[in-house]
Design a protein around this motif. Structure first.
Motif: not given
Length: 180
Positions: A162-180
């Protein structure tokens, strides 16, 4: 009431949260935002949407897990909602510490709903941080930033592919953007 679809989950949650606000709006605004984040990154499966609408119901309303079971809500959704629920405590620090400890213990039991719960928790956190940014709540956003390392350590899907799924990567990216 039965909960067998996202629309039914939203209606049930709207009724349960009817006297609560999220900022200046109804609590359903937050629930809709969580589901929107899930959809934005590709988790638009009905079960994920149902868990997104119900994720705060046990923590913030009189609804119990037995009430959810009684609605015939799908078992993975009820389990994910239970997993998303913070432990009780006198303050946020105590609640989060107790919750993270419970999550670690639950992980050892390899619960099948954990991945769905973790994904919904990330979507919830993203929605909360975006709301902080939108509403200029910098101190609340700073609290999320301070909590972020512990949050990210605990709420990681357990099924490694699951950690390699594009959906998971998109979720992590959205988290990082919201955190910034």
């Amino acid at each position: 009431m039965k909960i067998t679809s996202p629309d039914e989950a939203r209606a049930f949650a709207a009724e349960a949260h009817k006297n609560q606000k999220y900022g200046d709006g109804p609590y359903t605004d937050h629930l809709d935002e969580v589901v929107a984040v899930l959809q934005e990154v590709g988790w638009d499966d009905p079960a994920f949407k149902m868990a997104g609408y119900l994720h705060d119901i046990l923590e913030d309303t009189p609804v119990t897990s037995q009430d959810l079971w009684d609605t015939r809500c799908p078992a993975p959704v009820v389990c994910a909602v239970m997993f998303c629920t913070d432990e009780p405590g006198p303050n946020r620090k105590t609640r989060k510490a107790a919750t993270y400890e419970r999550v670690r213990q639950d992980l050892a039991r390899n619960l099948p709903c954990y991945d769905m719960a973790a994904i919904v928790k990330w979507a919830d956190r993203i929605a909360n941080m975006r709301a902080c940014t939108r509403e200029g709540k910098t101190s609340l956003l700073e609290m999320y930033r301070k909590e972020s390392p512990a949050f990210m350590e605990v709420y990681i899907p357990q099924h490694e592919p699951l950690l390699t799924y594009p959906r998971w990567q998109a979720l992590v990216q959205a988290y990082k953007e919201a955190l910034a």
